[in-house]
Design a protein around this motif. Sequence first.
Motif, short mmCIF file in Angstrom:
data_model
loop_
_atom_site.label_atom_id
_atom_site.label_comp_id
_atom_site.label_asym_id
_atom_site.label_seq_id
_atom_site.Cartn_x
_atom_site.Cartn_y
_atom_site.Cartn_z
N ALA A 71 0.83 -1.21 0.00
CA ALA A 71 0.00 0.00 0.00
C ALA A 71 0.86 1.26 0.00
O ALA A 71 0.56 2.23 -0.69
CB ALA A 71 -0.94 -0.01 1.21
N TRP A 72 1.94 1.26 0.80
CA TRP A 72 2.84 2.42 0.80
C TRP A 72 3.33 2.74 -0.62
O TRP A 72 3.43 3.90 -1.03
CB TRP A 72 4.06 2.15 1.68
CG TRP A 72 3.85 2.35 3.15
CD1 TRP A 72 3.78 1.38 4.10
CD2 TRP A 72 3.70 3.60 3.85
NE1 TRP A 72 3.59 1.94 5.34
CE2 TRP A 72 3.54 3.29 5.22
CE3 TRP A 72 3.67 4.93 3.45
CZ2 TRP A 72 3.37 4.28 6.20
CZ3 TRP A 72 3.50 5.92 4.42
CH2 TRP A 72 3.34 5.59 5.77
N GLU A 73 3.62 1.69 -1.37
CA GLU A 73 4.15 1.88 -2.72
C GLU A 73 3.06 2.28 -3.70
O GLU A 73 3.27 3.16 -4.55
CB GLU A 73 4.81 0.58 -3.19
CG GLU A 73 6.02 0.17 -2.34
CD GLU A 73 6.59 -1.17 -2.76
OE1 GLU A 73 6.00 -1.80 -3.68
OE2 GLU A 73 7.62 -1.59 -2.20
N SER A 74 1.88 1.67 -3.59
CA SER A 74 0.84 1.88 -4.61
C SER A 74 0.17 3.24 -4.49
O SER A 74 -0.40 3.73 -5.47
CB SER A 74 -0.21 0.77 -4.53
OG SER A 74 -0.89 0.80 -3.29
N ILE A 75 0.20 3.87 -3.31
CA ILE A 75 -0.44 5.19 -3.17
C ILE A 75 0.61 6.26 -2.89
O ILE A 75 0.34 7.25 -2.21
CB ILE A 75 -1.53 5.18 -2.07
CG1 ILE A 75 -0.95 4.77 -0.71
CG2 ILE A 75 -2.68 4.30 -2.46
CD1 ILE A 75 -1.97 4.94 0.43
N ASN A 76 1.78 6.09 -3.49
CA ASN A 76 2.82 7.11 -3.30
C ASN A 76 2.40 8.47 -3.83
O ASN A 76 2.75 9.50 -3.25
CB ASN A 76 4.12 6.65 -3.98
CG ASN A 76 5.27 7.61 -3.73
OD1 ASN A 76 5.56 8.48 -4.55
ND2 ASN A 76 5.93 7.46 -2.59
N GLU A 77 1.62 8.49 -4.91
CA GLU A 77 1.22 9.78 -5.46
C GLU A 77 0.29 10.56 -4.53
O GLU A 77 0.55 11.73 -4.23
CB GLU A 77 0.58 9.62 -6.84
CG GLU A 77 0.23 10.97 -7.47
CD GLU A 77 -0.14 10.85 -8.93
OE1 GLU A 77 -0.35 11.91 -9.58
OE2 GLU A 77 -0.20 9.72 -9.45
N PRO A 78 -0.83 9.97 -4.03
CA PRO A 78 -1.65 10.74 -3.08
C PRO A 78 -0.92 11.08 -1.79
O PRO A 78 -1.14 12.13 -1.20
CB PRO A 78 -2.87 9.84 -2.82
CG PRO A 78 -2.50 8.50 -3.33
CD PRO A 78 -1.50 8.70 -4.40
#
Length: 373
Positions: free
Chosen positions: A279-286
């Motif tokens: 999750a940390w990696e997949s929502i780096n943009e928000p």
Amino acid sequence: MKETQFRERPFEFLRRRDYVPFPEETVRNWYIARAYVLDKLKDVSFPPNSTGHLSVVVDGDSPLMLSVLRQTALSAHYLNFEEYDRLGRQSCRNRTIITLVSRMEASGIIGTLEKEEYLCNLLKYCKHSVFGTEHNGTSCIDLEIHITGQAGRESGGTVWMDEDDINGFLQRQAEDSVFSIDTRKAVLTHRVYQLGGQIDNLPAEDIHCAERYSHALDTFRYRLLRERISPMVDEKHWREDPTAVKNGLSDIFCSDCFEARLSDVKNYARALSIPVEKAWESINEPLSCCEHHRWIVEKLIMGYRPLNAGERIEYERLFGKERTYYVSRLKKDPCSPALIDLCSYRDLRRIDPDNMKYDSILLLAIPLILEKA
């Protein structure tokens, strides 16, 4: 080493633009507000797939309550804020809304809030209303402030803050936990920026791809995190250099939000049934967008401003070392310091994409910092 060995009192070193110290009462209020607001908001979470927003009522305009308003603005930033929608239209959905109940007249409360010890430049740029009159309606900042003469407690989900609640909180706290700060997270946060060489060499593309930062993160994990943690405050240096004080406080304000980001990420991972690390990696943009908006509010409160039209034209005209020197000179202006990155997140990609990389790796480093600290 024991936590008490890392508890410091950095707020005492902050100075006004004329280098005059802030009153002791003001500094004391900052400490109280920080401890109270962080505790009050510790269970608030808005992961990127959520709807809704935080609504806070600050009941009163005493110096303490205005410090609480200031700290709420510094802390209340969440991942579901939408700056632009999928069609590229400015939407600014899910802003944090802070309502200040004031007994002052409009000119009096605005003049007070614009003092350096409270919101300073924030009201000049964020969306706000004063007794029903709206200002800065096109602002991209992720919070808005409403100043009103009264507010009802019946609002569902609203976080209410008043002096009685603060006094009750203080009675339950040890004095040292309120009037000093554990600076370990802030010290480790500052070390992320020591990865400059590795980050600067990465091209400004795929900025939110976690794999691009694997080597830099390994350096952070296996070298920088293993170095001894030293105190943040260098008294001699901080007394001589106001910028060093603001940089140190910036690391504190940034790291104060790490637990909230962890809660957001865990809730997102739980909703999608994926590992927290993924999750940390997949929502780096928000995560990065949220950090940029938090940083904007912090810098406006700390007295910085965006570049004006003439300064932006000059910036675009310059290149290389001349541009770097120009940006540095604007930032160090003792009367009215300006920052090139005080802009929307969408504009940041055009104006200064290299700096976006630092937000990306900082957010990836949060779990490591929390584990170490």
